[in-house]
Design a protein around this motif. Structure first.
Motif, short mmCIF file in Angstrom:
data_model
loop_
_atom_site.label_atom_id
_atom_site.label_comp_id
_atom_site.label_asym_id
_atom_site.label_seq_id
_atom_site.Cartn_x
_atom_site.Cartn_y
_atom_site.Cartn_z
N THR A 4 -17.66 -23.68 53.06
CA THR A 4 -18.91 -24.22 53.59
C THR A 4 -20.08 -23.32 53.22
OG1 THR A 4 -17.55 -24.76 55.49
CG2 THR A 4 -19.89 -25.26 55.65
N THR A 5 -19.87 -22.00 53.37
CA THR A 5 -20.93 -21.05 53.04
C THR A 5 -21.37 -21.21 51.60
OG1 THR A 5 -19.74 -19.57 54.49
CG2 THR A 5 -21.55 -18.65 53.26
N LEU A 6 -20.36 -21.32 50.72
CA LEU A 6 -20.71 -21.45 49.30
C LEU A 6 -21.48 -22.73 49.02
CD1 LEU A 6 -17.57 -20.11 47.49
CD2 LEU A 6 -19.91 -19.43 47.08
N THR A 7 -21.07 -23.82 49.67
CA THR A 7 -21.70 -25.10 49.35
C THR A 7 -23.12 -25.21 49.91
OG1 THR A 7 -19.60 -25.82 50.24
CG2 THR A 7 -20.80 -27.39 48.92
N VAL A 8 -23.35 -24.73 51.13
CA VAL A 8 -24.69 -24.92 51.69
C VAL A 8 -25.73 -24.06 51.00
CG1 VAL A 8 -24.03 -25.78 53.94
CG2 VAL A 8 -24.21 -23.33 53.60
N ARG A 9 -25.28 -23.13 50.14
CA ARG A 9 -26.25 -22.33 49.37
C ARG A 9 -27.18 -23.20 48.55
NH1 ARG A 9 -24.99 -18.70 44.90
NH2 ARG A 9 -27.23 -18.68 44.69
N MET A 10 -26.68 -24.37 48.12
CA MET A 10 -27.49 -25.15 47.20
C MET A 10 -28.47 -26.09 47.91
SD MET A 10 -26.28 -28.42 47.28
CE MET A 10 -25.04 -29.24 48.22
N VAL A 11 -28.45 -26.13 49.23
CA VAL A 11 -29.35 -27.05 49.94
C VAL A 11 -30.80 -26.61 49.76
CG1 VAL A 11 -30.01 -27.92 52.19
CG2 VAL A 11 -27.61 -27.61 51.64
N PRO A 12 -31.65 -27.45 49.18
CA PRO A 12 -33.06 -27.06 48.99
C PRO A 12 -33.85 -27.20 50.29
CG PRO A 12 -32.54 -29.06 47.77
CD PRO A 12 -31.38 -28.77 48.63
N MET A 14 -31.13 -20.31 56.50
CA MET A 14 -31.24 -20.61 55.07
C MET A 14 -30.73 -19.46 54.22
SD MET A 14 -34.79 -22.45 54.23
CE MET A 14 -35.33 -21.09 53.25
N LEU A 34 -28.59 -16.94 55.20
CA LEU A 34 -27.25 -16.43 55.50
C LEU A 34 -26.23 -16.71 54.40
CD1 LEU A 34 -26.50 -16.89 59.30
CD2 LEU A 34 -26.35 -14.83 57.94
N PRO A 35 -26.11 -17.93 53.89
CA PRO A 35 -25.08 -18.18 52.88
C PRO A 35 -25.20 -17.24 51.69
CG PRO A 35 -26.05 -20.24 53.58
CD PRO A 35 -26.85 -19.16 54.22
#
Lengths: 301, 309
Positions: free
Chosen positions: B120-128, B182, B184-185
């Motif tokens: 989850t941490t890795l994926t939410v990194r890309m949320v603009p 925003m 943390l990831p």
């Protein structure tokens, strides 16, 4: 003592998990739910009407949204390609043992660290039709001024982004170059490979894994660009530089259609999710291949 | 260390590159000391009489004297600067503390749910940020509130005044919270690669000597990953200091940050270039200082983030 040890990981994880759950995952879920509603800012989410996939379908056939999607893709792809070519080229050229290299790198990362708002401001000034640096220079050498932020708005925005982010690719590929196995280059040199052959057949293929990850990272970031364009052109003239991120913010604040804006955000999110998955898949694939090669070497040795 | 000799064309290229990278920044710096007349009038180059008038206009609300050229202090830059500073510093500190703990747990412990959290941490990194705009605006204004009828809500309303329920929107904490979430990831991701390098034997020997998990973390691991912490701190600060979109949705008149102020002044019909460049310069100075003093950490952080991904 033992229970303390067993609970320790959860206690270490808890604050981060709570904050990310409450402020990232919950809002994302809220947005997905909101994208199925006909929702304006004066309503709370409970009062809005459920309209199913209407927002998504409307957007899909909305020429303005399609145009801004096209602008976003053009922007992201051309920026990444240009930055890759220039950044890797510079890295190959500057991969030498020279005095002052660290100072050079320091100066190169300055553009990335400065606020996007300020970058937009600087370039808006330099692109200014009469006062700006570029047109003043063109006129001083007797050429016609160019209508930078008018007819060539998208190109101008792309140039500004290239200025800001090429150093990122430059620094990463320089790091990759300097960690290449010296033995391979040495062997090539002894076999009489020219500089050019070394670059094409050895350096670039060996750098490839890093380059692909870097390019994907940069591509994901290119979809996040907003402030630079907002300050430089505000999306105009017309819709020529209105990237999706900008359109989301305008739909939410000016047109007051939160449901549509949420659906738009979802389209963008799906696009980025695909890119992220591609990046993971690629790194996993690389790791697997490296492991297999290592095992082969071991078995043969 | 032996330096190679290079031919002159190579140095010409270097000079051109440096000029391109730094030129726009120097130009803005120079222009921030010019009067608007000089900027528009076309005295290009460095031949002008420097003036700090633009900075006086920008900072008029915190100056101890009244600048002569101003009748009225319209641009409340000083207040926005303080807001930006509070928000950026607090959110950097919180992100670092929370992020380091999480990264440590992910690297060193095997526990139930670890893989889910890590993915989850890795994926939410890309949320603009733009994607978060709609939900965060809605939640911060309507849901993350304390009812004014309750004890705590009533107390806040009695103490600080105002009407309606007490909501996160419009407060410093509201903006800080979303910045922490925003960043943390990314921070967790970067710090993981540093924590992996801490030798396990070191921690085990401390444990044998009777240290608990928290003591091991604070006394052994933290001091060893200082370079990683520095890199993470700089990146977090940069985002919190520079961000515009979410801050503009969540702030009110009193919690405006500097980027909002600049954008608002840009969209006016008549741009006062000198003043706007001075505000831009003031916003750019902290990151520039960081870069000059900690460029090595920044580069380590960047390469660790991308190459070891």
């Amino acid at each position: 003592m033992n229970t303390a040890n067993r609970l320790a990981p959860y206690m270490f994880m808890a604050p981060a998990a709570v904050i990310m759950g409450l402020c990232l995952l919950y809002p994302l879920g809220y947005m997905i739910y909101g994208s199925f509603l006909d929702w304006n800012p004066s309503q709370s989410i409970g009062e809005a009407d459920f309209v199913g996939f209407k927002n998504y379908i409307n957007l899909f056939f909305d020429p303005a949204f399609r145009e801004s999607l096209g602008v976003t893709l053009t922007f992201a792809v051309s920026v990444v390609i240009a930055e890759l070519v220039i950044g890797v080229g510079l890295a190959l050229l500057l991969d030498r043992n020279i005095r002052g290299m660290s100072l050079l790198r320091t100066l190169f990362i300055l553009p990335m660290m400065i606020a996007p708002v300020v970058v937009g401001l600087m370039w808006r000034y330099m692109y200014h039709p009469t006062v700006g640096t570029f047109n003043r220079f063109l006129k001083s050498i007797g050429l016609e001024g160019v209508d930078w932020l008018g007819q060539n708005a998208l190109l101008s925005v792309i140039i500004a982004d290239i200025w800001q982010w090429t150093p990122f690719i430059f620094i990463l590929s320089l790091a990759a170059l300097q960690s290449l196995p010296r033995s391979a280059l040495e062997a090539a040199r002894i076999d009489g490979a020219t500089n050019w052959q070394q670059i094409v057949y050895i350096k670039i293929p060996l750098m490839m894994p890093v380059l692909i990850v870097t390019a994907l990272l940069r591509l994901i970031d290119a979809f996040k660009v907003l402030e630079v364009i907002l300050v430089m052109t505000e999306g105009g003239p017309g819709l020529s530089t209105e990237i999706v991120a900008l359109r989301i913010s305008r739909t939410a604040t000016e047109f007051r259609e939160l449901g549509t804006a949420a659906a738009m955000s979802n389209y963008l999110l799906i696009l980025l999710l695909l890119l992220t998955v591609a990046m993971f898949a690629f790194t996993r694939f690389q790791d697997a291949r490296a492991a297999r090669l290592a095992r082969q070497v071991q078995e043969e040795g | 260390m032996q330096y190679q000799r290079q031919n002159p064309a190579f140095f010409a290229l270097l000079v051109a590159l440096i000029f391109m990278a730094v030129g726009p920044i120097v130009l803005m710096f120079a222009n921030s000391f010019k009067l608007d007349v000089d900027i528009i009038g076309g005295t290009t180059g460095l031949l002008f009489l420097p003036t700090i008038q633009n900075y006086e206009t920008a900072l008029c609300d915190v100056l101890w004297y009244e600048p002569e050229h101003l009748d009225f202090c319209a641009l409340k830059f000083g207040g926005a600067f303080v807001n930006s500073l509070i928000i950026a510093l607090v959110s950097t500190l919180l992100t670092l503390v929370i992020g380091t703990m999480a990264a440590y747990a992910l690297v060193r412990f095997r526990f139930f749910g670890r893989d889910t959290v890590s993915l989850t941490t890795l994926t939410v990194r890309m949320v603009p940020p733009a994607v978060l705009l709609v939900p965060v605006f809605g939640l911060w204004n309507n849901e993350f509130c304390i009812d004014k009828a309750t004890y705590v809500g009533g107390w806040i309303r009695d103490t600080f005044g105002g009407r309606g329920d007490v909501c996160l929107a419009g407060t410093h904490s509201g903006i800080i919270l979303i910045y922490v979430a925003m960043n943390l990831p990314f921070v967790i991701w970067i710090l993981q690669s540093f924590i992996v390098q801490v030798p396990r034997s070191l921690e085990e020997s401390a444990r044998v000597d009777g240290a608990g998990p928290f003591q091991v973390f604070f006394k052994i691991v933290l001091p060893l990953i200082k370079p990683g912490l520095a890199a993470a701190a700089i990146f977090t600060f940069r985002i919190a200091w520079n961000e515009y979109l979410l801050a503009s949705a969540l702030s009110d008149r009193n919690t405006k940050t500097v980027p909002i102020l600049i954008v608002n002044n840009m969209s006016e019909f008549n741009v006062e270039w000198g003043v706007i460049m001075a505000t831009g310069m003031l916003l750019a100075i902290p990151p520039i200082i960081f870069t000059l003093f900690a460029s090595r950490q920044i580069i380590t952080g960047m390469t660790a983030g991308a190459v070891k991904g």
